[in-house]
Design an enzyme around this catalytic site. Structure first.
Site, mmCIF file in Angstrom:
data_model
loop_
_atom_site.group_PDB
_atom_site.id
_atom_site.type_symbol
_atom_site.label_atom_id
_atom_site.label_comp_id
_atom_site.label_asym_id
_atom_site.label_seq_id
_atom_site.Cartn_x
_atom_site.Cartn_y
_atom_site.Cartn_z
ATOM 1 N N ASP A 1 -13.254 -54.455 12.612
ATOM 2 C CA ASP A 1 -13.841 -54.296 11.278
ATOM 3 C C ASP A 1 -14.236 -55.597 10.589
ATOM 4 O O ASP A 1 -14.356 -55.658 9.373
ATOM 5 C CB ASP A 1 -12.835 -53.554 10.380
ATOM 6 C CG ASP A 1 -11.484 -54.263 10.297
ATOM 7 O OD1 ASP A 1 -11.384 -55.432 10.728
ATOM 8 O OD2 ASP A 1 -10.527 -53.651 9.794
ATOM 9 N N GLU B 1 -11.805 -49.579 18.941
ATOM 10 C CA GLU B 1 -11.080 -49.258 17.712
ATOM 11 C C GLU B 1 -12.039 -48.666 16.675
ATOM 12 O O GLU B 1 -12.109 -49.083 15.520
ATOM 13 C CB GLU B 1 -10.362 -50.483 17.148
ATOM 14 C CG GLU B 1 -9.266 -50.132 16.149
ATOM 15 C CD GLU B 1 -8.602 -51.339 15.529
ATOM 16 O OE1 GLU B 1 -7.449 -51.618 15.900
ATOM 17 O OE2 GLU B 1 -9.222 -52.009 14.677
ATOM 18 N N GLU C 1 -13.604 -54.888 5.039
ATOM 19 C CA GLU C 1 -13.483 -54.311 6.374
ATOM 20 C C GLU C 1 -13.928 -52.847 6.455
ATOM 21 O O GLU C 1 -14.523 -52.437 7.451
ATOM 22 C CB GLU C 1 -12.044 -54.455 6.871
ATOM 23 C CG GLU C 1 -11.660 -55.878 7.269
ATOM 24 C CD GLU C 1 -11.227 -56.736 6.093
ATOM 25 O OE1 GLU C 1 -10.891 -57.910 6.313
ATOM 26 O OE2 GLU C 1 -11.226 -56.242 4.937
ATOM 27 N N HIS D 1 -2.172 -61.211 3.653
ATOM 28 C CA HIS D 1 -3.412 -61.998 3.591
ATOM 29 C C HIS D 1 -4.598 -61.235 2.997
ATOM 30 O O HIS D 1 -5.703 -61.760 2.932
ATOM 31 C CB HIS D 1 -3.804 -62.460 4.996
ATOM 32 C CG HIS D 1 -4.244 -61.329 5.883
ATOM 33 N ND1 HIS D 1 -3.346 -60.485 6.487
ATOM 34 C CD2 HIS D 1 -5.475 -60.897 6.243
ATOM 35 C CE1 HIS D 1 -4.012 -59.593 7.208
ATOM 36 N NE2 HIS D 1 -5.304 -59.808 7.070
ATOM 37 N N ARG E 1 -7.572 -59.763 0.968
ATOM 38 C CA ARG E 1 -8.370 -60.271 -0.146
ATOM 39 C C ARG E 1 -8.187 -59.454 -1.412
ATOM 40 O O ARG E 1 -8.164 -59.989 -2.511
ATOM 41 C CB ARG E 1 -9.860 -60.262 0.234
ATOM 42 C CG ARG E 1 -10.284 -61.329 1.214
ATOM 43 C CD ARG E 1 -11.798 -61.270 1.407
ATOM 44 N NE ARG E 1 -12.288 -62.294 2.317
ATOM 45 C CZ ARG E 1 -12.423 -62.118 3.630
ATOM 46 N NH1 ARG E 1 -12.078 -60.971 4.172
ATOM 47 N NH2 ARG E 1 -12.889 -63.090 4.393
ATOM 48 N N HIS F 1 -0.124 -67.329 5.634
ATOM 49 C CA HIS F 1 -1.550 -67.462 5.969
ATOM 50 C C HIS F 1 -2.114 -68.730 5.335
ATOM 51 O O HIS F 1 -1.705 -69.138 4.242
ATOM 52 C CB HIS F 1 -2.304 -66.229 5.471
ATOM 53 C CG HIS F 1 -3.641 -66.026 6.099
ATOM 54 N ND1 HIS F 1 -4.767 -66.727 5.720
ATOM 55 C CD2 HIS F 1 -4.049 -65.206 7.102
ATOM 56 C CE1 HIS F 1 -5.797 -66.334 6.436
ATOM 57 N NE2 HIS F 1 -5.393 -65.419 7.289
#
Length: 384
Positions: A96, A118, A132, A214, A216, A247
Site C-alpha cells: 500500500d 497482499e 495507504e 509511526h 502519520r 522510528h
C-alpha cells in the site's frame, strides 16, 4: 523466459516480497528482475542483506524533507523510464505504499500487467491509514492479478467489481518471511543492538512489552497520548521491560524522546530501529505488543503474541475477529487499561495468545509463483 520485475521501496515491502523473489529466482521459466525505489534506505538495505537479494536497479529516489507530492512525481518519472527501458512481461508490487501506487500507474501507462501481492485489504476510510488506504484502492483498479491473503480480502475486491477469475487467495507472504527468519534465529545467535543481553536473554518469565509506532495520522496529539500511556504503564509495572525501537521520523522522535526519555524509568528502553532478524527475535520473546503497524499484526498472530493496535481502524480485521488483537487507538485510557488487563490477568493473556492465525501457512510465495506460471501459459493473457 518471461521477465518479471518485482518493484518495491520500503522495509515492509522488502520483507514480504523477499520470499517471492527467492521462489522466482529458483524457477527457470522466469527472469526475475529486482527494482527498488529505496523509499526507505538503510532499513531496506538491512532486509535485502538478510535474504541475500541484490537489486538489479536501485533508484535511490528519496530526498530530505520530501513531500508525498514530490515523492510521487519523482517516482512516476523514474518508473516510467524503467518500464520503457526494461519492458517487463509483468510487474509485481506489494501492499500500500507510494511506490506501489506509482509502479502500478507507470506499468498501466505502458500496458504491462501488474500482480498485486497482499491485495484487497480495506478499512473503508480513505484517510486511515493515510495515504495507504488510497494507494491500495487505486492500485487495485490498475492490476491484472490480485493475490488476496484471506477470504475477507477477496470479498472486498469482489465488492469493488474486480473479476473473481483474477483474484487468488494465497495467504500473506509475511508469514513465509517470518518462518525463514525464525529458522535463521534458531541456528544463529542474534544480538539486539541497543539492549544489554541481560534484557533479552534468559528472562525466566519476566514480562516484556514491545512497542512500535509511526503512523502519520497519529502525529501530534495522538503520539503524545501514546507516549504518556507507555510512561504510565511502565510506572505501574516496574518489573516489566518496555522496549521501543523508535522510528527515525522527526514527528515520532520528538514526542517520544521529550516525554519518555525524561521519565528516567529504568524499565523503558528507547533504541534505534532494529534490523529484521533482531526485531523478529524481540517479537518472539515479547509478552505482548503495542503497535500501529499492519505487518506486525500479521506476524504477531503467527507467533501467538497478543497485540494492542494503536490505531482507530485496521485493514487486518481478521486478527481482531480471531481474538489475537484489540483496537485501542491512541486513547490514553484504553491503552493503559488494556495493557494492565494483559499484565494482571493471565487468563486474558492466554486467550489472546491462543487465538488462531488467519494469515497463512508459509506457502503464499509458492502459490503466487504458480499463478504467474499459469498466467503465461494461457495464451489469452488471462487466467482460467
Amino acid at each position: 523466459m518471461k521477465k518479471i520485475s518485482v518493484i518495491f521501496g520500503t522495509r515492509p515491502e522488502a520483507i514480504k516480497l523477499a520470499p517471492v523473489i527467492l521462489k522466482l529466482k529458483q524457477n527457470p521459466d522466469f527472469d526475475c528482475r529486482v527494482c527498488v525505489t529505496a523509499q526507505h534506505r538503510e532499513m531496506l538495505d538491512q532486509v535485502l542483506e538478510v535474504f541475500g537479494i541484490v537489486p538489479d536497479t536501485d533508484m535511490n529516489l528519496m530526498q530530505p524533507n520530501q513531500t508525498l507530492g514530490k515523492l510521487t512525481s519523482r517516482a512516476i518519472e523514474m518508473l516510467d523510464k524503467y518500464m520503457a527501458d526494461e519492458k517487463p512481461d509483468i510487474v509485481l508490487i506489494q501492499g500500500d505504499t507510494t511506490t506501489v501506487f506509482c509502479a502500478a500507474l507507470a506499468a498501466f501507462y505502458h500496458q504491462i500487467p501488474v500482480g498485486h501481492v497482499e491485495a484487497g485489504l480495506r478499512t473503508g476510510n480513505i484517510y486511515s491509514p493515510w495515504p495507504e488506504e488510497a494507494n491500495r484502492v487505486i492500485a487495485s483498479r490498475l492490476c491484472s492479478l490480485h493475490f488476496a491473503p484471506t477470504e475477507t480480502n477477496r470479498q472486498n475486491l469482489l465488492n469493488e467489481g474486480i473479476s473473481a477469475k483474477n483474484i487468488f487467495i494465497t495467504g500473506n507472504t509475511v508469514i513465509d518471511a517470518l518462518f525463514l527468519a525464525l529458522d535463521k534465529i534458531k541456528n544463529n545467535f542474534v544480538e539486539i543492538p541497543g539492549l544489554s543481553p541481560a534484557v533479552y536473554e534468559n528472562r525466566n518469565g519476566k514480562p516484556l512489552v514491545l512497542i512500535t509506532g509511526h503512523r502519520r495520522e497519529s502525529f501530534g496529539a495522538g503520539f503524545e497520548s501514546v507516549c504518556h500511556a507507555i510512561s504510565e504503564s511502565a510506572r505501574r509495572f516496574p518489573e516489566t521491560d518496555f522496549i521501543y525501537p523508535v522510528h527515525l521520523n522527526p514527528n515520532v522522535q520528538e514526542p517520544v524522546l521529550r516525554i519518555l526519555k525524561k521519565t528516567g524509568l529504568s524499565n523503558v528502553h528507547l533504541i534505534n530501529p532494529l534490523p529484521y532478524l533482531p526485531f523478529v527475535k524481540l517479537m518472539n520473546i515479547s509478552t505482548f505488543i503495542l503497535t500501529d503497524s499492519g505487518g506486525i499484526q500479521e506476524e504477531a498472530a503467527a507467533l501467538h503474541k497478543p497485540v494492542l493496535i494503536m490505531r482507530d481502524t485496521t485493514e487486518r480485521t481478521e486478527a481482531v475477529n480471531a481474538g489475537t488483537a484489540k483496537l485501542v487507538g491512541t486513547d490514553y485510557n484504553l491503552i493503559v487499561e488494556n495493557a494492565a488487563l494483559l499484565m494482571n490477568n493471565p487468563a486474558e493473556l492466554e486467550i489472546m495468545s491462543k487465538g488462531s492465525n488467519p494469515f497463512g501457512d508459509g506457502r503464499a510465495s509458492e502459490r503466487i509463483v504458480d499463478i504467474c506460471t499459469r498466467f503465461f501459459l494461457n495464451q489469452e493473457g488471462s487466467l482460467k
